[in-house]
Design a protein around this motif. Structure first.
Motif, mmCIF file in Angstrom:
data_model
loop_
_atom_site.group_PDB
_atom_site.id
_atom_site.type_symbol
_atom_site.label_atom_id
_atom_site.label_comp_id
_atom_site.label_asym_id
_atom_site.label_seq_id
_atom_site.Cartn_x
_atom_site.Cartn_y
_atom_site.Cartn_z
ATOM 1 N N UNK A 201 0.834 -1.202 0.000
ATOM 2 C CA UNK A 201 0.000 0.000 0.000
ATOM 3 C C UNK A 201 0.867 1.250 0.000
ATOM 4 N N UNK A 202 1.985 1.174 0.715
ATOM 5 C CA UNK A 202 2.957 2.267 0.759
ATOM 6 C C UNK A 202 4.349 1.661 0.593
ATOM 7 N N UNK A 203 5.224 2.373 -0.115
ATOM 8 C CA UNK A 203 6.599 1.902 -0.286
ATOM 9 C C UNK A 203 7.514 3.119 -0.338
ATOM 10 N N UNK A 204 8.567 3.089 0.454
ATOM 11 C CA UNK A 204 9.567 4.152 0.384
ATOM 12 C C UNK A 204 10.941 3.559 0.100
ATOM 13 N N UNK A 205 11.715 4.271 -0.683
ATOM 14 C CA UNK A 205 13.077 3.841 -1.008
ATOM 15 C C UNK A 205 13.960 5.050 -1.228
ATOM 16 N N UNK A 206 15.260 4.838 -1.185
ATOM 17 C CA UNK A 206 16.200 5.947 -1.407
ATOM 18 C C UNK A 206 16.803 5.875 -2.808
ATOM 19 N N UNK A 207 17.201 7.035 -3.300
ATOM 20 C CA UNK A 207 18.017 7.119 -4.503
ATOM 21 C C UNK A 207 19.474 7.387 -4.128
ATOM 22 N N UNK A 208 19.692 7.970 -2.938
ATOM 23 C CA UNK A 208 21.067 8.373 -2.577
ATOM 24 C C UNK A 208 21.885 7.224 -2.002
ATOM 25 N N UNK A 209 21.310 6.063 -1.810
ATOM 26 C CA UNK A 209 22.101 4.907 -1.402
ATOM 27 C C UNK A 209 22.596 4.192 -2.660
ATOM 28 N N UNK A 210 21.918 3.140 -3.056
ATOM 29 C CA UNK A 210 22.443 2.262 -4.111
ATOM 30 C C UNK A 210 22.179 2.768 -5.522
ATOM 31 N N UNK A 211 21.339 3.794 -5.675
ATOM 32 C CA UNK A 211 21.156 4.399 -6.999
ATOM 33 C C UNK A 211 22.180 5.497 -7.268
ATOM 34 N N UNK A 212 22.965 5.873 -6.243
ATOM 35 C CA UNK A 212 24.120 6.773 -6.397
ATOM 36 C C UNK A 212 23.751 8.242 -6.550
ATOM 37 N N UNK A 213 22.534 8.629 -6.229
ATOM 38 C CA UNK A 213 22.133 10.035 -6.315
ATOM 39 C C UNK A 213 22.812 10.851 -5.222
ATOM 40 N N UNK A 214 22.845 12.181 -5.357
ATOM 41 C CA UNK A 214 23.346 13.019 -4.254
ATOM 42 C C UNK A 214 22.476 12.837 -3.010
ATOM 43 N N UNK A 215 23.010 13.240 -1.864
ATOM 44 C CA UNK A 215 22.332 13.001 -0.592
ATOM 45 C C UNK A 215 20.992 13.735 -0.512
ATOM 46 N N UNK A 216 20.022 13.046 0.084
ATOM 47 C CA UNK A 216 18.720 13.660 0.317
ATOM 48 C C UNK A 216 17.713 13.404 -0.776
ATOM 49 N N UNK A 217 17.820 12.263 -1.453
ATOM 50 C CA UNK A 217 16.885 11.935 -2.525
ATOM 51 C C UNK A 217 16.249 10.571 -2.252
ATOM 52 N N UNK A 218 14.947 10.588 -2.016
ATOM 53 C CA UNK A 218 14.181 9.368 -1.762
ATOM 54 C C UNK A 218 12.796 9.556 -2.370
ATOM 55 N N UNK A 219 11.921 8.568 -2.182
ATOM 56 C CA UNK A 219 10.565 8.702 -2.733
ATOM 57 C C UNK A 219 9.573 7.959 -1.862
ATOM 58 N N UNK A 220 8.307 8.331 -2.016
ATOM 59 C CA UNK A 220 7.209 7.607 -1.380
ATOM 60 C C UNK A 220 6.195 7.247 -2.447
#
Length: 385
Positions: A201-220
């Protein structure tokens, strides 16, 4: 690949899992957007930002397997989970079923909202060592009761680096009519992900960890039937907007006043870097290095693996149990004397040293760690063997 990253060349960096690491081409694109914002902030914020965010959402949605209208960017998963909890309308005696392997910030956030509502946060024990996926599922569902309303589960544990059978848990939760919230902080760019197939129903993940984005990038990500019930954590111009966009959901959560969205809008460049450099293949090579070294470190430290040494339970990082009365002292010594950046973490009364492997790492980095631990065992009392 090491030359592509901004990491200090004097440090053996074995801690990608905590905050990631950003390659130079992605960081340059991030800074390009920051410069564009500062050169003409009014035009950027009032005219261009909406289009940039839409393009970034579309790119990310395709990458993680969902529709672009069903997710928005957040600074981190903690922000995302706070937004969800803020909207759940928990009642006294409602139960949230989770495990005793969750991320500390998540535990604290649930405790905060449970104290306010009277709800109960049930940290079901998943015992170690893991024997099988069935063991995890059997132990997890022992925590279920008639009062259970919500399932909260990390797809990969931070402290133990274990992969959890989230698909099976989501499927059963749907059958039971429970709300499912998945913390996938370590998953995008690391473990194959298709959110629609996973069906939370809800999913959150980061881009700044294993996707290599600059710090402070995630999604909901929020399933459509829950979107209108999700209140903005910060009420701003998107609420009762004078210029409504494509959905109330995105108006409420994207239009948050003055902020630098550069880290979000460089997402297409992030994904382009991964695809151009065949990151899936590099990821598989890194996973093999993780598996090849796990037993070796257990043998050195006089402990046993916490799971079968297979890709079913491990990705590009692994947590090795060790015996120490001073985890912070050990971590500091590894950094200060041996120039190794690696976490030493307590969880449920046990201590783990967790190594992460990415494309800028090599077997040589783990050999450096091995030699340092050998020396510490011989010359100090920090590690009991």
């Amino acid at each position: 690949m090491k030359s592509q990253f901004l990491l200090d060349k004097n440090i053996t960096f074995l801690n990608h899992g905590s905050f990631g690491a950003c390659p130079k081409p992605i960081f340059e694109e991030f800074q390009r957007f920051q410069l564009e914002l500062e050169r003409e902030p009014v035009q950027f914020i009032q005219k261009k930002q909406i289009g940039y965010l839409k393009t970034a959402r579309e790119s990310l949605a395709k990458y993680v397997g969902c529709e672009a209208q069903d997710l928005y960017f957040t600074p981190n998963p903690t922000f995302a989970i706070n937004t969800i909890m803020h909207s759940l309308n928990l009642k006294e005696d409602d139960e949230i079923l989770t495990t005793n392997h969750e991320y500390g910030a998540m535990d604290r956030t649930w405790h905060f909202y449970c104290k306010k509502s009277g709800a109960k946060y049930v940290r079901q024990e998943i015992s170690l060592p893991i024997i099988s996926k069935d063991q995890i599922l059997e132990e997890f569902w022992k925590g279920y009761s008639s009062k259970t309303k919500i399932i909260f589960i990390n797809q990969m544990s931070s402290a133990t680096a274990l992969l959890f059978p989230v698909k099976e848990i989501c499927d059963k939760a749907q059958e039971l009519g429970l709300i499912t919230i998945v913390d996938g902080a370590h998953i995008p760019g690391h473990i194959d992900l298709n959110i629609q197939e996973l069906n939370p129903d809800y999913y959150t993940g980061t881009l700044h960890k294993w996707m290599l984005a600059p710090k402070g990038s995630s999604f909901l990500y929020v399933k459509k039937e829950f979107q209108n019930d999700l209140h903005p954590l910060v009420v701003s111009w998107g609420y009762e907007s004078l210029f409504p966009g494509e959905s109330q959901f995105l108006d409420y959560h994207e239009n948050q006043g003055t902020r630098d969205v550069s880290v979000f809008v460089c997402t297409p460049s992030v994904i382009n870097f991964l695809e151009k450099n065949k990151w899936k293949q590099k990821s598989e090579e890194c996973k093999q290095i993780v598996l090849d070294n796990y037993q070796r470190f257990c043998d050195l430290l006089g402990t046993n693996p916490i799971c079968p040494i297979t890709s079913e339970f491990l990705g590009q990082m692994a947590s090795v149990p060790l015996k120490t009365n001073n985890p912070q002292g050990l971590k500091d010594l590894l950094y200060d004397k041996y120039k190794i950046q690696i976490p030493v973490m307590p969880l449920n009364g046990d201590i783990y040293i967790r190594y992460s492997i990415n494309a800028y790492n090599s077997q040589e980095d783990l050999d450096v760690l091995y030699s340092a631990l050998e020396d510490i065992i011989k010359t100090t009392n920090l590690i009991e063997v």
